[in-house]
Each structure stands twice: as C-alpha cells, then as structure tokens.
Scaffold this active site. Structure first.
Site, PDB file in Angstrom:
ATOM      1  N   GLY A 155     -20.665  -2.221  24.967  1.00  0.00           N
ATOM      2  CA  GLY A 155     -22.101  -2.909  25.086  1.00  0.00           C
ATOM      3  C   GLY A 155     -21.984  -4.006  24.489  1.00  0.00           C
ATOM      4  O   GLY A 155     -20.989  -4.486  23.689  1.00  0.00           O
TER       5      GLY A 155
ATOM      6  N   PRO B 229     -16.223  -5.827  21.179  1.00  0.00           N
ATOM      7  CA  PRO B 229     -17.505  -6.677  21.846  1.00  0.00           C
ATOM      8  C   PRO B 229     -17.611  -6.527  23.156  1.00  0.00           C
ATOM      9  O   PRO B 229     -16.751  -6.284  23.740  1.00  0.00           O
ATOM     10  CB  PRO B 229     -17.015  -8.186  21.523  1.00  0.00           C
ATOM     11  CG  PRO B 229     -15.636  -8.031  21.208  1.00  0.00           C
ATOM     12  CD  PRO B 229     -15.321  -6.695  20.791  1.00  0.00           C
TER      13      PRO B 229
ATOM     14  N   MET C   8     -34.943   3.818  24.565  1.00  0.00           N
ATOM     15  CA  MET C   8     -35.973   4.590  25.552  1.00  0.00           C
ATOM     16  C   MET C   8     -37.466   4.674  24.673  1.00  0.00           C
ATOM     17  O   MET C   8     -38.114   4.411  25.287  1.00  0.00           O
ATOM     18  CB  MET C   8     -35.397   6.112  25.258  1.00  0.00           C
ATOM     19  CG  MET C   8     -34.225   6.275  26.050  1.00  0.00           C
ATOM     20  SD  MET C   8     -34.635   5.935  27.992  1.00  0.00           S
ATOM     21  CE  MET C   8     -35.877   7.291  28.523  1.00  0.00           C
TER      22      MET C   8
ATOM     23  N   GLY D 182      16.361 -32.871  30.630  1.00  0.00           N
ATOM     24  CA  GLY D 182      15.686 -34.053  30.194  1.00  0.00           C
ATOM     25  C   GLY D 182      14.455 -34.465  31.044  1.00  0.00           C
ATOM     26  O   GLY D 182      14.131 -34.218  31.948  1.00  0.00           O
TER      27      GLY D 182
ATOM     28  N   SER E 200      11.889 -36.912  33.250  1.00  0.00           N
ATOM     29  CA  SER E 200      12.450 -37.627  34.584  1.00  0.00           C
ATOM     30  C   SER E 200      12.849 -39.174  34.263  1.00  0.00           C
ATOM     31  O   SER E 200      12.183 -40.034  33.379  1.00  0.00           O
ATOM     32  CB  SER E 200      10.997 -37.931  35.352  1.00  0.00           C
ATOM     33  OG  SER E 200      11.145 -38.556  36.441  1.00  0.00           O
TER      34      SER E 200
ATOM     35  N   SER F 166      20.862 -36.998  36.570  1.00  0.00           N
ATOM     36  CA  SER F 166      21.667 -37.087  37.922  1.00  0.00           C
ATOM     37  C   SER F 166      22.763 -38.066  37.865  1.00  0.00           C
ATOM     38  O   SER F 166      23.866 -37.851  38.227  1.00  0.00           O
ATOM     39  CB  SER F 166      20.901 -37.404  39.228  1.00  0.00           C
ATOM     40  OG  SER F 166      19.752 -36.506  39.378  1.00  0.00           O
TER      41      SER F 166
ATOM     42  N   SER G 158      13.735 -29.334  34.168  1.00  0.00           N
ATOM     43  CA  SER G 158      13.785 -27.899  33.557  1.00  0.00           C
ATOM     44  C   SER G 158      12.841 -28.046  32.237  1.00  0.00           C
ATOM     45  O   SER G 158      13.576 -27.727  31.188  1.00  0.00           O
ATOM     46  CB  SER G 158      14.914 -27.210  33.457  1.00  0.00           C
ATOM     47  OG  SER G 158      16.161 -28.232  33.127  1.00  0.00           O
TER      48      SER G 158
END
Lengths: 315, 657
Positions: B43, B124, B179, B480, B482, B487, B554
């Site tokens: 509650g 909670p 109540m 590594g 960009s 490459s 990666s």
C-alpha cells in the site's frame, strides 16, 4: 504426468510436522552460514562474547558438523570489556576448537583511549569501528559474520542479510543489493567486503528461547547477582575493576542486578533484577517495559545515530 | 482521532499471555510450538500502512516504554498526526525517509502472538519501488493489500495484486482501511469488495479475505470491532494466526534439495549439505543427482544433534549416500521416482531491478539454488504493463520492467517451475562487471527445443580442418573508437597473412552490417546483438580453420567477453587500437563525428554513446607512436611466435561444444 508437475512425495497417509519458528530460523541461519563458506575466499566470524555471538557460534558448530567450522573467530577487543567476558572467550575457544584471533587497535592502546576521559563516542569509534576495519584489512578477510538482528534498532530493520561495504568499509544504504528468496549474491570486486548477519530474523526472545532450549553457555553477567554498582546519568554502572574513577559522592553499593546486553563495562547499564535462571530472565523480559538496547549509552547520542555509525563501518 | 496510549490494556489491546506471570515454564513450552508466518504489506503511505503495522506491534505488546517515549517525542517533532502518536515513525527507520515522510526500502518487523510468530516485510507502494515490493514478496506466505475506504480500488491496488500473484503468494487479505472515516458504512465496504473480486480472478488470486478495519482506531485488528456488526469474518490477527503456511504445502511435493556444500571432514565421510526445498527425505529413499541423472539411495540424515529418521521442507541437513556418486555444489538431490526436468532453455518471467536496462543477447550471471551459470535473454516475448496488465513488444527492459522472456543457459540444469517449488524455479541475475543483482526471475517451463538440439559431434574437426590449411585458427578482435584505424590495420594484417599463404577472413561493418545484420540499428540493444552475431560467425569461421579478423567498434566489455568465451583458450586475441577521442575526431575520415556533434547522428560512440576500453587486451596498438604498417607487423609477429602460422599436430579442441 504433465510436464513440470512435481508429484506428491508419497501416497502414504502420514502427518508431517509443521516446523516451529525456531526450527525455521535455525535452518535459515545454517543455510546462510554454509552459503558464505561456499562462496567467500576468507570468511571470519566476529565474536563479541555476548548472547547473540553465543547463538551464532552454536549455529556454526551445527552448520558444518561433522566438520569444524572452516573459519576463525575474531574478537575486536577494547580492553574495557567485563572481566567475565574475557574468561568466557577463552573457555569457548578452548571447548569448541575454534581458532581465536584478538585485535586491539594499537593506536587506541598507545593513547590509552577510555570512555571516562574521551567519551563514549570516540572510545567506540577508535576501539570498535576502527579496530574492526584494521583487523579485517590486516588478515584480508572478505566476509565477516556478525550477530546483529533486525529487531534491535530501527535502522537495522532495513539491513540486508548480506551487507556490502565498499573498499573503505563504508556502508551505502543506496548501494545494497536486493535479496530475494534464499538467493544471496556474494560476488564482489577486490577490496570490497561483505558483512553477513545470519541471525537477522531472530528477535531477542527467540535468542533467549534458543539458548534455553539448546543449553548454550552464556556469560554469567546475564543472570542476576549481587554486584557493586553506582548510579550515573540514570544508568546503573558496575564497577568491574579499579580503573573506574569514582565521582565525588559516588560509592559503589551492592545491588542484585543483571545485564540485558554486554559491551564495555563503563558504558553498559545494568537492570535491577532477581532473575537468576533462564526462564526467570525470559519472564522478566516479556513483562518488562523497556527495550533491549536501552542500556547502551552509545545509541542515545542522537536520533539516527546507529545509521551514522553503520555508514562508518560500525556493526 | 487520538490514540489511547496511556493504558496498554485498552479494550482492543492484544493481551500477553497470563502464563508469563503465572507459570513461565508452561509459557515457554507453549511458545516452543509456535509456527512462523511471513507476510507482506502493500500500500502507499496514504493508505495508513505504517500506522497499521505500528498498531500490530503495539497491540501485540512489541513496543516498549522507552521506544514509546522516543516515539512520542518524534511524533511531536516530525510527525504527521499533530500532537498524537504517529505510528508510521516506528516503521520508517532511515533518517532520509523520515525527512521525506516516505518508505524507500524493505523493512522487516517482528511480532508474536500466543499462536504464531510473524515477520512482516513492509515495502513502499509507489511504482518506482516495484523491485522492493517484489523482494519483500519473495519470502511471504500472505499479502495484506491496503485500500483506503474513501478511495476504493486504485491503479496501485491492481499493481500490487498483480505482483503478489506473480510472486506466487497464495493468500491475500484485502484490508479496507480507514473505515472510521466513512462512518463504518457497510455499503462502502461491499462496493469495494465487489469491485476487487473481478480483478482478483483476472490475476489468478484465489484466496482473498476482505476485512474492514481502522489502523488508527484499532478496529478489527487484534479483535472484532463492535463498530462493524455487519462483518462476520475474523479480525486480521486471527486470520494471520490460522492461515495455511507455504512450508506445509511444500512438504507434500516431491523431495528436492539443492546441494550447497560438500562436507568432507575426513576421507571416510562425504556428506551433502543443503536446505530442503520441498518434500520429505528418509534413509533408504532412492534419489537422483540432477543434472547428471546418477542414482543412489539416502544412507543417513546427519545433524549435530544425532541422525534423523526423516527431514522435511525447510530444514537444513547433511545427507550421505549409499554409493560413491559424483555430486557437487549446485547439483540437486531429488526423489528418483519424481525427478526434476533438465533443460538449458526456458520461458521465464523477469523483473528488472537495475538502472541500466536489460539487453537481450548480453551475457548475465544467473544464480538458481546453489548454482551460478552464464545466461542470455534470447528473446523478450512481451513486456507487461503492471498497471493495466497489457502486453507490449519490447527490445529492452527498463528499471522495474516486467517481461516474459526466453532464456538460454550455458549448461543444462535440473529445475522445477517456480509455481511448484520456488527454490528450484526462482533465480537472480547478476551483472558480470559490477556484480550487482540486476534482476530476478521465475521459470515457467522449459522450451521444447532445448531438449532437441544436440550438438552434432562431427568426425571432421576444427583441428583436422586447420591442419589441412597448415595453420592454427584464431580470432583477432580489433576494438576501438570510430576512426581509430581498426579496419586499416586489420586489412594490412590480412594482406601480410595471405602473402604467407595463410587462410583468412575479415569481418567488418561493410560485409556484416549490410547483410547479416541489416535489421540492426545503433541503439545499445542493437549494438549488443550486432556483436553477438559477429562473435558467433567468427566462431564458425574459426571452426572452419580460418584466421578470422574482426574490425568493429565493439564498445561494451561484456560483449567482447562473450565473444572471448565462445572460443577456447588461446583462440582469441583482443587488439585495442588505442587512439584518443580528440585525435580520432580531428581525423574524422568519414565526417561522422561532425554529424554526431551536430546531433544529426544519434548513438555515436564517444559522443553520446559510451566506449568501454579493454582492461587487459592481448595487444595494444598505440597509434600515436606507431604507423599502421608497424602495428600490423607487430600483430603478425605475435601470431608467428605463438605458432599460429604453421600446422599444429598437438592442437587439441578447445571451446566447441
């Protein structure tokens, strides 16, 4: 049979016992002790010689039987404990065959730190908080069992069973891990350590009840006897040795007292009592109107004090 | 209204047993046979949850005078009840929470009556604390779901009910609180109960008891209230004292015990220690060790208090077997007549508990019982909206997200569906880098295909293919930023190897992103999947005997580790092409950095997406101090020194299955 349906264990019609709450608490604590031993590199059990430590020690003996518990005991000593506690410590180590390590903070020893000249806060911080960190680092312990319970104090109610400490032993309430079911994640990076509380879910009454049922030896100070005490700041302090400076007008008087909790004698209040047996102690506890930690001067420094101590590495 | 605190024996107070004063020994004997019920209260702060728990503690005499004095002082200082006792302060322990007036974490409270001992997990209610509620619910037999009588069933009531059902809690109390503020009006209560019934059935809650109560006034908590003569059910405490325990339900299931620890004090004793998850065990019972399937019989049930002739669910024991069978930590000892299934792929429900989202394909550690395995989420089937129960497609899972997911383990394990045995079907997920517990989950069932896919043990092996090619296969993994030069260097390495007559293949963005991974973008989830596929392709090519070069940014350590773990020892070379961001950005060969800075290119590594540098790569190329030609020559030389450029008669299979 449909897949995944676990068939009933037997077709025999026999009544099985419902485990009592103490049996379930015991089983849970044993499970926690074993889990740490299976996953930790160098566990150690903090032994404070009090009743909670006594229960934890007893559970450890059960958890690994017929093997001996595969870790040493560590007593972080303040040199100000009751004499009866030192006697009990030696006896238990001897009888149970544990390796016992005792650490006293050399800095506090050199400076003669004591509660009378330096106050309870500094005394506790140097002897206990710093002493504990020193001992853990010195021996390279990565997991330390402690006898804390969730019912002792409000901030403990939220403490995990596996409580993580960063490399400086700091406790960060926001960095604690969720604990579900009976799965405890004990993985950590080098330098980090874990405090584990196997009796987290026990209450003070559970502890007393278990001591009673299992005949666990405890320090005689828990039983009422005639002892020399002075009344100071509303607390009955026992004059346990001649290091205690008496204030003007103070004369120790013999009263029938016992202790509900044990620590450094100048900081531990006694209660007037004639309860000299376990049932009588439990009876008094059940009918009493003050909580267990009330005799601890260190808890009353300020609201939230326990939480602050914990963040600094106090148990 | 003010609470009557002056007299602890107010009409509604729960009286401690008279036996304590009269005959403590009799009391202790009675107390020893108490059972234990764990329950959770759900509650929000406004529902008066803390007040209710405070009331339970107060009425069962768990509050001592010094605590009460402290409470009275705190109530006047920071309380929300004016000059009256604010019971919520008993329960909200952390200073920060007191200041904010909210409960952040799971707090455990204890109280006892003459019949039972109770552990209450107070959690909670807000949606951002779903994980805390799930944590508290995981050990509970019963849930008390609070509703404010003035507000009725709200979104959060539905959420709490769904989570309670999800966590397998079988008994629910719908506590219609406050109540007193609706004049104890029966029609208000009846309307709420009717409203709730339909929803409870929808989420599969069968055992629901609705109770009208007032935490503040103490109605229907310790005893029946005369203000609700129209209510015929039990008071809350009475119901808590008599409801069925889950431990008793589990005793009727087949025997299961995850082995925690192998107990070997000497050469003559070999015991298996653990906590019995379900069923009963006796000496002479036939058992199976899962997942190996070996069988034996129970010889002894060993405890320090002497051997037992039977042990039941919930007990911690040490078992010895009649035969010398292989069994270690993480295995399950199970009834031979009704053994658990063994599988390595499952449909599960997962609750995510970390700020970092769950990513499919990323390897996580998974702990189930006493076993820790490596596992991947292979598919998020659908995420569940906890407020509406609607199902929606999802590519990742955020904090507090709940989803049905397929999971793949790195090895087969014995298990039961969570709904049958929680200890052999519930698991936690652990992040491999931070070691944090990041999620929890429940096995629903094993996927059929996990029993059917068996790796074909081919006669032609990696070793035989590679020796035909006159080389030792390896994956050279370039990582590594960009523009770092990955490459360029990889191309040079491939040329040099071809020149020496070696068989190679270069995987890079050009030949992978346009084909195999055409469906993937550049979000974190897609990056993870991209690298997972590249790792798997590289593994197949390595199996073909090739020297494989990969050139991908990666960026995440965990995926590079996954690629590494797909292969055997000595088959993976991580090459960190180390170029500072400023240098790579200054080159900006493809003009991508400029686009990323301008905001036209999203999720660009180094700009608005992180790069996690390798911690211990096999090779580091410092592009500031060497040319690409020098770097390529260094890498080839490393391969030559390592014996990769000649056939290896000793080559033994690593990785593979």
């Amino acid at each position: 049979m449909q897949p995944g349906y676990v068939a009933p264990s037997s077709t025999e019609d026999f009544a099985l016992p419902t485990l009592t709450h103490l049996q379930r608490l015991e089983a849970e604590s044993i499970h926690i002790l074993r889990e740490v031993v299976a996953e930790a590199e160098r566990p150690v059990m903090l032994y404070s010689v009090g009743k909670d430590s006594a229960v934890m020690l007893h559970l450890a003996a059960k958890a690994f039987w017929p093997s001996l518990p595969p870790f040493p005991l560590l007593h972080v000593d303040t040199t100000w404990k009751f004499r009866a506690m030192y006697e009990m410590r030696e006896r238990m180590a001897r009888e149970l065959g544990f390796e016992l390590l005792v650490h006293q903070n050399p800095e506090a020893l050199a400076k003669g730190i004591n509660p009378f000249d330096h106050g309870s806060a500094l005394h506790t911080d140097l002897w206990k908080t710093e002493g504990l960190k020193q001992a853990l680092d010195l021996h390279g312990f990565d997991v330390a069992f402690g006898g804390a319970r969730r019912d002792e104090e409000k901030s403990r109610a939220k403490e995990r069973i596996f409580s993580f400490r960063s490399a400086g032993h700091r406790w960060d309430p926001k960095a604690q891990r969720p604990e579900l079911w009976r799965l405890y994640n004990a993985r950590k990076s080098p330098g980090e350590s874990i405090r584990v509380f196997p009796i987290s879910n026990w209450t003070e009454l559970d502890v007393w009840q278990y001591i009673h049922l299992e005949n666990i030896p405890i320090v005689p100070l828990y039983y009422a006897a005639e002892r020399p005490v002075v009344r100071r700041d509303g607390q009955l302090i026992m004059v346990d040795d001649d290091r205690m400076p008496l204030k003007p007008g103070e004369t120790p008087e013999m009263k029938s007292v016992r202790f509900r909790t044990l620590g450094c004698y100048p900081l531990t209040g006694a209660v007037e009592s004639t309860a000299d047996s376990l049932p009588a102690i439990i009876q008094e506890m059940l009918l009493t109107t003050t909580s267990e930690r009330q005799g601890r001067a260190i808890d009353h420094d300020q609201a939230g004090s326990m939480e602050k101590k914990k963040q600094e590495g106090y148990f | 209204m003010a609470l009557d605190t002056a007299t602890p024996t107010a009409p509604n107070a729960y009286k401690p047993s008279d036996l304590i004063g009269q005959d403590i020994d009799a009391y202790l004997a009675a107390h020893q046979t108490k059972s234990l019920l764990r329950f959770i209260t759900c509650g929000s702060v406004d529902d008066g949850k803390s007040t209710l728990i405070g009331r339970l503690l107060y009425d069962s005499r768990q509050i001592f005078e010094d605590q009460l004095a402290q409470l009275e002082a705190d109530s006047k200082r920071v309380g929300t009840q004016g000059q009256n006792i604010d019971f919520a302060l008993l329960v909200d322990g952390l200073t920060a929470e007191r200041e904010q007036g909210i409960t952040i974490d799971v707090a455990y409270r204890f109280f006892a009556t003459d019949r039972r001992k109770f552990i209450v997990a107070d959690t909670p209610g807000h949606e951002q604390y779903t994980r805390n509620m799930v944590t508290g619910a995981s050990t509970a037999d019963l849930a008390v779901i609070l509703v404010d009588a003035r507000k009725g069933i709200l979104t959060q009531t539905r959420r709490h009910s769904f989570l309670v059902s999800l966590m397998g809690i079988r008994h629910v109390v719908l506590a219609v609180n406050k109540m007193d503020l609706v004049g104890y009006d029966q029609s208000v209560f009846d309307a709420i109960v009717a409203d709730y019934a339909a929803f409870a059935a929808q989420v599969g809650l069968a055992d629901v008891l609705a109770i009208p109560l007032s935490g503040l006034a103490g109605d229907n908590i310790a005893s029946k209230s005369d203000k609700t003569p129209w209510y015929s059910g039990p008071a809350l405490m009475e119901h808590l004292e008599t409801v069925e325990l889950d431990a008793d339900r589990l005793q009727a299931k087949a025997f299961r015990m995850p082995v925690q620890w192998v107990n070997r004090p000497n050469l003559d004793f070999r015991g298996f220690s653990g906590l019995i998850a379900s069923g009963v065990v006796r000496p002479g019972d036939a058992v199976r060790v899962e997942p190996s399937g070996r069988t034996s019989t129970i010889a002894r049930i060993v405890t320090k208090d002497g051997d037992l002739d039977q042990a039941v669910a919930g007990q911690s024991v040490t078992l010895t077997l009649a035969d010398e069978v292989d069994c270690s930590r993480g295995d399950i000892l199970a009834a031979a007549t009704s053994a658990p299934e063994v599988a390595d792929q499952f449909e599960t429900t997962i609750v995510w508990m970390a700020d970092e989202p769950l990513l499919p394909g990323r390897p996580y550690l998974l702990k189930i019982g006493a076993r820790t395995v490596s596992a991947q989420i292979t598919e998020i089937k659908h995420e569940i909206n906890v407020n509406t129960l609607e199902e929606r497609a999802a590519k990742s899972l955020p904090l507090n997200g709940i989803a049905v997911c397929n999971l793949s383990f790195d090895r087969p394990i014995g298990f039961d569906p969570y709904s049958e045995v929680p200890d052999t079907g519930g698991f936690i997920l652990i992040d491999r880098m931070t070691n944090a517990t990041v999620g929890a989950g429940m096995i629903r069932f094993a996927l059929r295909r996990s029993q059917n896919i068996h790796w074909q043990a081919l006669d032609v092996t990696k070793a035989s293919r590679a020796s035909d090619l006159g080389q030792k296969p390896a994956v050279i993994w370039f990582t590594g930023l960009s523009g770092a030069g990955k490459s360029t260097i990889a191309n040079l390495v491939e040329k040099k190897l071809r020149f020496e007559g070696k068989h190679t293949y270069l995987l890079d963005g050009d030949n992978v992103r346009h084909g195999l991974n055409r469906d993937l973008g550049f979000t974190d989830a897609d990056r993870v999947e991209n690298i997972r596929r590249v790792g798997e392709v590289a593994k197949l090519m390595l199996d073909a005997g090739l020297i494989v070069l990969t050139a991908f940014i990666s960026p995440f350590r965990s995926e590079r580790r996954l690629a590494r773990e797909l292969l055997g020892p000595g088959e993976f070379f991580e090459v960190h092409v180390d170029t500072p961001l400023a240098v790579a950005e200054a080159r900006d060969v493809k003009g991508l950095y400029a686009k990323a800075r301008a905001g036209t290119l999203k999720n660009f590594t180094g700009v608005d997406s992180p790069y996690e540098a390798p911690e211990s790569p096999e090779i580091v190329v410092d592009t500031a101090s060497m040319t690409p030609e020098q770097a390529a020559e260094m890498i080839v030389e490393r391969l030559r020194q390592g014996g990769y450029l000649r056939p290896d008669p000793e080559f033994s299979e690593g990785g593979g299955v």
